[in-house]
Design a protein around this motif. Structure first.
Motif, PDB file in Angstrom:
ATOM      1  N   ASP A 130      39.685  39.230  42.880  1.00  0.00           N
ATOM      2  CA  ASP A 130      40.942  38.500  43.050  1.00  0.00           C
ATOM      3  C   ASP A 130      41.551  38.046  41.731  1.00  0.00           C
ATOM      4  N   ALA A 131      40.788  38.114  40.652  1.00  0.00           N
ATOM      5  CA  ALA A 131      41.213  37.511  39.392  1.00  0.00           C
ATOM      6  C   ALA A 131      42.410  38.205  38.759  1.00  0.00           C
ATOM      7  N   ILE A 132      42.807  39.343  39.334  1.00  0.00           N
ATOM      8  CA  ILE A 132      43.955  40.077  38.810  1.00  0.00           C
ATOM      9  C   ILE A 132      45.229  39.764  39.589  1.00  0.00           C
ATOM     10  N   PHE A 133      45.107  38.951  40.649  1.00  0.00           N
ATOM     11  CA  PHE A 133      46.249  38.680  41.531  1.00  0.00           C
ATOM     12  C   PHE A 133      47.433  38.115  40.737  1.00  0.00           C
ATOM     13  N   GLY A 134      48.585  38.764  40.882  1.00  0.00           N
ATOM     14  CA  GLY A 134      49.793  38.323  40.204  1.00  0.00           C
ATOM     15  C   GLY A 134      49.759  38.478  38.703  1.00  0.00           C
ATOM     16  N   ASP A 135      48.789  39.235  38.186  1.00  0.00           N
ATOM     17  CA  ASP A 135      48.587  39.274  36.733  1.00  0.00           C
ATOM     18  C   ASP A 135      48.330  40.688  36.228  1.00  0.00           C
ATOM     19  N   GLU A 190      49.796  42.752  45.750  1.00  0.00           N
ATOM     20  CA  GLU A 190      49.155  42.411  44.485  1.00  0.00           C
ATOM     21  C   GLU A 190      49.812  41.212  43.804  1.00  0.00           C
ATOM     22  N   PHE A 191      51.103  40.979  44.095  1.00  0.00           N
ATOM     23  CA  PHE A 191      51.817  39.862  43.467  1.00  0.00           C
ATOM     24  C   PHE A 191      52.168  38.746  44.453  1.00  0.00           C
ATOM     25  N   GLY A 192      51.872  38.933  45.733  1.00  0.00           N
ATOM     26  CA  GLY A 192      52.054  37.869  46.708  1.00  0.00           C
ATOM     27  C   GLY A 192      53.405  37.798  47.362  1.00  0.00           C
ATOM     28  N   SER A 193      54.314  38.713  47.015  1.00  0.00           N
ATOM     29  CA  SER A 193      55.657  38.686  47.596  1.00  0.00           C
ATOM     30  C   SER A 193      56.366  39.995  47.279  1.00  0.00           C
ATOM     31  N   PHE A 194      57.323  40.355  48.118  1.00  0.00           N
ATOM     32  CA  PHE A 194      58.139  41.523  47.794  1.00  0.00           C
ATOM     33  C   PHE A 194      58.988  41.223  46.559  1.00  0.00           C
ATOM     34  N   PRO A 195      59.348  42.239  45.780  1.00  0.00           N
ATOM     35  CA  PRO A 195      60.010  42.016  44.500  1.00  0.00           C
ATOM     36  C   PRO A 195      61.304  41.214  44.571  1.00  0.00           C
TER      37      PRO A 195
END
Length: 386
Positions: A210-215, A293-298
């Motif tokens: 999970d450490a790559i989430f949003g990153d 991967e980023f938690g939301s649509f762009p």
């Protein structure tokens, strides 16, 4: 998790049981914080067999349905591939190790595992197999990360050898305790090869995955560079002035990104990699991948700006590294436009660049002639620049 996807694999799969009608569904509490593969019943229905990704290896375990701790069904370190359980509780499995491609083994009861095949014996007997060594290091923020180094086969006292960094895809994947033919070929040509299981990798627990989430194109890229520094410090025979970098899929994306952040690599070979997260989102058939991967649509919550901020092509003017792109023309996972636009950008900047387009190929190369051609061209590219 608020979003899931047919493609993203951030969340580790675990073993669950339920009745045939779907009732009493529950996870088997085995204390294994790692990705588990599809299970199979023992012939008497008393136990389940399943694989576990574990620090670069794939292990096969057995657990009693009545409870208790899982036990390794295959104890040798390596990567278990296909496997099957017989009516007499025998177990057949394919196992690849760091020094050998997969061979078939049979285990009966409590007896020793017996090799059924030696398909690669004659071939390997005529080759010098490079040693593979694992080590851990601390990344820039203190996170412990594991890496695997394949040593050059002609290593001798006082010799210096170039290094090729080989980045795995996913990003939720792993590499290490398995025969890597490409790393072995590089080793035979005098190179060392470094594989880093950066944050986001599997086999090290859900927290690290999970450490790559949003990153994306963030701290995991720093992990790779920290791994390079650790290898240079640990193996004094590596020539830090002669280093190349490559990867496939997400490894290609990280290769694209890293060469915009540093010029320490003298050659790069991204394969099937993303260069523009925004165009990837709208051209790939994995349309929901980056949303997960980023938690939301762009189009929500400023994610579009974040995707552009983390796109390699935004920083194309910083690249100094000669780059050879490899891409399949029928790639629907990462459309070939991802390589085309970065290739054109590097041409505009004046960086030496080549693009290899392989007909009929999808995400990665499959046809034998194409695999051989790409490897020959890769060796030539490194020979030229390192």
């Amino acid at each position: 998790r608020t979003l899931t996807s047919s493609e993203t694999t951030m969340e580790d799969t675990h073993l669950w049981l339920m009745n045939a009608d779907g009732s009493q569904r529950h996870e088997l509490d085995m204390g294994i914080d790692n990705r588990q593969g599809a299970p199979r019943w023992s012939s008497d229905g008393a136990a389940l067999y399943f694989t576990v990704q574990e620090r670069g290896a794939v292990r096969l375990y057995r657990v009693a349905v009545a409870g208790g701790q899982p036990q390794p069904a295959v104890r040798d370190r390596g990567t278990v591939g296909s496997w099957s359980i017989g009516n007499d509780h025998s177990l057949a499995y394919a196992l690849s190790t760091e020094s050998s491609p997969a061979e078939l083994f049979l285990k009966r009861g409590g007896g020793a595992d017996v090799a059924l095949t030696s398909l690669n014996h004659d071939f390997l007997a005529a080759k010098k197999i490079a040693e593979v060594e694992s080590f851990t290091f601390r990344s820039l923020d203190g996170l412990e990360v594991e890496a695997f180094l394949t040593k050059s086969v002609d290593l001798k006292p006082g010799s210096k050898h170039p290094l090729i960094v080989m980045i795995h895809g996913g990003p939720h994947g792993q590499q290490g305790a398995s025969f890597n033919s490409k790393a072995q070929v590089y080793a035979a040509h005098g190179y060392a090869a470094l594989m880093v299981n950066y944050r986001g990798s599997t086999g090290y627990g859900q927290k690290l995955a999970d450490a790559i989430f949003g990153d994306q194109n963030g701290r995991e890229a720093q992990d790779v560079l920290a791994g390079v520094d650790a290898a240079l410090n640990r193996y004094k025979w590596i020539d830090g002035n002669r280093m190349g970098i490559e990867g496939g899929s997400y490894g290609g994306q990280l290769t694209n990104w890293i060469i915009t952040q540093t010029d320490r690599f003298k050659a790069a070979i991204p394969t099937a990699g993303i260069s523009n997260l925004i165009t990837q989102n709208y051209l790939s058939y994995y349309h929901d991948y980056l949303a997960v991967e980023f938690g939301s649509f762009p189009h929500k919550g400023g994610v579009m700006d974040k995707l552009w901020e983390r796109s390699a092509i935004r920083y194309v003017d910083r690249v100094k590294t000669p780059t050879m792109f490899i891409h399949g023309e029928n790639d629907n996972d990462v459309p070939i436009a991802e390589a085309e636009q970065f290739y054109i950008g590097l041409k505009d900047v004046g960086v030496e660049t080549v693009m290899l387009r392989y007909p009929r190929e999808g995400h990665g190369l499959r046809e034998t002639s194409h695999v051989v051609d790409a490897l020959d061209r890769s060796i030539a590219w490194y020979h030229r620049h390192l």
